[in-house]
Design an enzyme around this catalytic site. Structure first.
Site, mmCIF file in Angstrom:
data_model
loop_
_atom_site.group_PDB
_atom_site.id
_atom_site.type_symbol
_atom_site.label_atom_id
_atom_site.label_comp_id
_atom_site.label_asym_id
_atom_site.label_seq_id
_atom_site.Cartn_x
_atom_site.Cartn_y
_atom_site.Cartn_z
ATOM 1 N N GLY A 187 -10.146 3.948 -16.121
ATOM 2 C CA GLY A 187 -9.455 2.884 -15.412
ATOM 3 C C GLY A 187 -10.414 1.994 -14.663
ATOM 4 O O GLY A 187 -11.198 1.258 -15.250
ATOM 5 N N GLY A 188 -10.348 2.047 -13.341
ATOM 6 C CA GLY A 188 -11.161 1.159 -12.529
ATOM 7 C C GLY A 188 -10.490 -0.195 -12.362
ATOM 8 O O GLY A 188 -9.406 -0.467 -12.884
ATOM 9 N N TRP A 189 -11.135 -1.070 -11.645
ATOM 10 C CA TRP A 189 -10.572 -2.387 -11.335
ATOM 11 C C TRP A 189 -10.214 -3.162 -12.602
ATOM 12 O O TRP A 189 -9.146 -3.764 -12.705
ATOM 13 C CB TRP A 189 -11.579 -3.172 -10.495
ATOM 14 C CG TRP A 189 -11.094 -4.514 -10.052
ATOM 15 C CD1 TRP A 189 -11.433 -5.722 -10.564
ATOM 16 C CD2 TRP A 189 -10.172 -4.783 -8.979
ATOM 17 N NE1 TRP A 189 -10.786 -6.733 -9.888
ATOM 18 C CE2 TRP A 189 -10.007 -6.181 -8.905
ATOM 19 C CE3 TRP A 189 -9.473 -3.965 -8.083
ATOM 20 C CZ2 TRP A 189 -9.170 -6.785 -7.957
ATOM 21 C CZ3 TRP A 189 -8.645 -4.574 -7.142
ATOM 22 C CH2 TRP A 189 -8.499 -5.960 -7.098
ATOM 23 N N THR A 190 -11.086 -3.118 -13.598
ATOM 24 C CA THR A 190 -10.904 -3.947 -14.788
ATOM 25 C C THR A 190 -9.999 -3.309 -15.814
ATOM 26 O O THR A 190 -9.261 -4.012 -16.523
ATOM 27 C CB THR A 190 -12.282 -4.235 -15.429
ATOM 28 O OG1 THR A 190 -13.145 -4.810 -14.440
ATOM 29 C CG2 THR A 190 -12.150 -5.195 -16.597
ATOM 30 N N GLU A 206 -5.793 1.438 -10.286
ATOM 31 C CA GLU A 206 -5.772 0.455 -9.204
ATOM 32 C C GLU A 206 -4.737 -0.641 -9.486
ATOM 33 O O GLU A 206 -5.070 -1.640 -10.086
ATOM 34 C CB GLU A 206 -7.164 -0.135 -9.013
ATOM 35 C CG GLU A 206 -8.217 0.911 -8.705
ATOM 36 C CD GLU A 206 -9.600 0.334 -8.434
ATOM 37 O OE1 GLU A 206 -9.723 -0.877 -8.162
ATOM 38 O OE2 GLU A 206 -10.561 1.102 -8.494
ATOM 39 N N TYR A 207 -3.442 -0.468 -9.032
ATOM 40 C CA TYR A 207 -2.904 0.621 -8.219
ATOM 41 C C TYR A 207 -1.471 0.867 -8.673
ATOM 42 O O TYR A 207 -0.781 -0.085 -9.084
ATOM 43 C CB TYR A 207 -2.893 0.252 -6.736
ATOM 44 C CG TYR A 207 -4.249 -0.112 -6.203
ATOM 45 C CD1 TYR A 207 -5.122 0.880 -5.759
ATOM 46 C CD2 TYR A 207 -4.648 -1.433 -6.161
ATOM 47 C CE1 TYR A 207 -6.369 0.544 -5.252
ATOM 48 C CE2 TYR A 207 -5.908 -1.767 -5.670
ATOM 49 C CZ TYR A 207 -6.767 -0.786 -5.222
ATOM 50 O OH TYR A 207 -8.001 -1.114 -4.752
ATOM 51 N N TYR A 258 -13.532 1.941 1.505
ATOM 52 C CA TYR A 258 -14.484 0.827 1.567
ATOM 53 C C TYR A 258 -13.774 -0.417 1.037
ATOM 54 O O TYR A 258 -12.622 -0.343 0.584
ATOM 55 C CB TYR A 258 -15.767 1.131 0.782
ATOM 56 C CG TYR A 258 -15.566 1.869 -0.527
ATOM 57 C CD1 TYR A 258 -15.030 1.223 -1.645
ATOM 58 C CD2 TYR A 258 -15.909 3.212 -0.665
ATOM 59 C CE1 TYR A 258 -14.842 1.894 -2.849
ATOM 60 C CE2 TYR A 258 -15.719 3.895 -1.859
ATOM 61 C CZ TYR A 258 -15.195 3.221 -2.948
ATOM 62 O OH TYR A 258 -15.002 3.893 -4.135
#
Length: 541
Positions: free
Chosen positions: A272-275, A315-316, A383
């Site tokens: 996954g991740g942001w992209t 996310e998310y 963060y």
């Protein structure tokens, strides 16, 4: 009674201020303001303030002021009693509490937390962590709600919680992300994890990322993952790859060699991740099929020995990252349940999750509490709270551990997220605190303290507004600390980032809260000798 004062200075650093009413300590705060509540109407009160540092040194008293509360109003209705006071976690020196919100005919303004019948503090939210306690000791708590007119509810139910014994209740997991694209412009390879000394200090590596497409786990970059040729000089064990049919190359083969050198090191395949989170909504429509696709990919016979489990970086759920999800409040829990069922108890199943603990924020959008039973732990991404996407500022640290006077958004800090997750039933031992090995910054800034205006994002090597710690430590050294993290003003630029010193403090927080340890994003941001990961390892003990 609302009070404010000018900040004190210290040769090392001021850690807090004691507020005294009539010569008696009322509370200790980290900022330079405090509102004393629950007072009597039409009554004069006298106050002084003393500053403290980490060594316990105290300043002399401030000037003394006397102020008189107003004559009272027409509101005489007390708030309802706070419900279901409970302990959400203990360590050797702290007790975390949570309770259900009270209601009031006008509005609840805060809650008084009482230990053994004595007021400890007043908070505006429905959770609090009482710190600085003795190990192996029972403490009794009640909570009372207050409104603006000074009316107080009756006491909540009373609970007793016992701190753990020993010198620190936290776990010692140190997990770092290795990013597949780092092998290109960044020229950071698996071998660097070894030569920097980081491999010996890590317990786990998350390999980022696999893609989520059409509801399935898929390979994100086949060249970096398993096809790139490594020469003898680039290889972990000094042996070059071969072009033999079926031979494993790329990062996967290098990770295999790293694990052979460090047999206790575990590696998870992160998806996954942001992209690449856009496919999770479709995956949630058929969790069993998604889990099956992930299992077949992670356990592919070509590299099954490389991975010890799976990490999900969605996310998310039911909120927006790069894409927006509308899969429903049960989707995250259902997905985690399916992954645990397919991967079984012999594999790790973890998730990186939001750290937005504000009321109605991203933590509230998914059933993280219900899903916790299926997961080994959560990586809480504490963060990126603030950054130059707000191009004109105000400048603010991107990873504050606690709140501070002037924070641009109330509740946007690490402790708020940790306490919110605990209040939802996530065990402290299943929470890892997040550390960024990078800074976020602005340009066009004249004010050195946080809260200044800017003209835009500061220049960065790969992207505006963001830069690795290894660059910032010499290009823009830290000039101050706030809320448990560091900031730097150099020329017209303003940056915030963690240093070995502030990481030490955050690891102390992790232990004090009884967390499972800490994790970081990501390995290539550290120095060639691993300054930041060393601080994490040493801080957790």
């Amino acid at each position: 009674m609302s009070l404010a004062w000018n900040a004190s200075t210290d040769n090392v650093g001021v850690t807090g201020y004691g507020v005294y009413r009539g010569g008696t300590l009322v509370t200790t705060v980290t900022g330079t303001s405090f509102t004393d509540t629950g007072l009597s109407a039409g009554t004069a009160y006298t106050y002084t303030v003393r500053a403290r540092d980490a060594a316990g040194n105290q300043s002399a008293n401030s000037n003394q002021i006397t102020a008189t509360t107003s004559g009272g109003g027409g509101d005489t209705t007390a708030p309802s009693v706070p419900g279901n006071l409970r302990s959400t976690g203990v360590s050797s020196s702290s007790v975390s509490l949570a309770w259900n919100a009270s209601t009031d005919n006008v509005g609840v303004t805060g809650y008084g937390v009482y230990r053994g019948g004595t007021l400890v503090t007043t908070v505006t939210g429905t959770s609090f962590t009482d710190t600085g306690l003795s190990a192996g000791t029972a403490y009794t708590y009640t909570v009372r709600a207050r409104d603006a007119a000074g009316n107080q509810s009756a006491n909540s139910n009373q609970i007793t919680a016992t701190t753990t014994t020993g010198g620190g209740g936290g776990g010692k997991k140190v997990l770092g992300y290795f990013v597949q694209w780092g092998v290109y412009q960044r020229a950071y390879h698996v071998k660097n994890i070894d030569t920097s000394g980081s491999a010996a200090k890590l317990t786990h590596i998350n390999y980022a990322f696999g893609n989520v497409q059409n509801g399935q786990c898929t390979i994100g970059d086949s060249n970096a993952d398993y096809d790139r040729f490594y020469s003898a000089a680039e290889s972990v064990d000094g042996v070059a790859d071969t072009w033999d049919a079926g031979a494993l190359r790329g990062n996967f083969n290098q990770l295999r060699k790293l694990k052979q050198k460090y047999p206790n090191l575990k590696v998870l395949f992160s998806f996954g991740g942001w992209t690449w989170s856009g496919g999770f909504g479709q995956a949630a429509a058929n969790p069993a099929a998604f889990a099956e696709s992930c299992y077949r990919l992670v356990e592919d016979p070509r590299w099954a020995d490389v991975f010890d489990g799976i990490d999900i970086d969605w996310e998310y759920p039911n909120a927006c990252g790069l894409t927006c999800d509308t899969s429903g409040p049960a989707s995250f829990r259902n997905l985690m349940s399916a992954l645990r069922a397919r991967f079984g108890s012999g594999n790790l199943v973890t998730a990186a999750i939001t750290a937005d603990g504000t009321s109605g924020g991203k933590i509230d959008a998914a059933d993280y509490g219900g899903a916790a039973q299926y997961l080994d732990w959560y990586n809480v991404m504490t963060y990126d709270y603030f950054g130059a996407w707000a191009a004109q500022g105000p400048t603010a640290p991107h990873s504050p551990l606690t709140s501070y006077t002037g924070i641009p958004q109330a509740g946007f800090h690490s402790d708020q997220a940790i306490q919110k997750l605990k209040s939802k039933g996530v065990p402290a031992s299943k929470l890892l605190l997040g550390i960024g090995f990078y800074g976020r910054g602005w340009t066009g800034v004249t004010q050195s303290a946080p809260g200044g205006t800017a003209t835009g994002p500061a220049p960065g090597t790969f992207e505006q507004g963001i830069e690795d710690y290894k660059v910032l430590k010499t290009r823009c050294p830290a000039t101050g600390t706030i809320a448990g993290t560091a900031y730097a003003h150099c020329g017209n630029q303003w940056w915030s980032y963690d240093t070995p010193s502030t990481i030490g403090g955050k690891m102390g927080y992790s232990k004090d809260q009884g967390l499972g340890g800490a994790f970081f994003w990501e390995l290539s941001g550290d120095t060639t000798n691993g300054e930041l990961i060393t601080a994490m390892r040493n801080g957790l003990g």
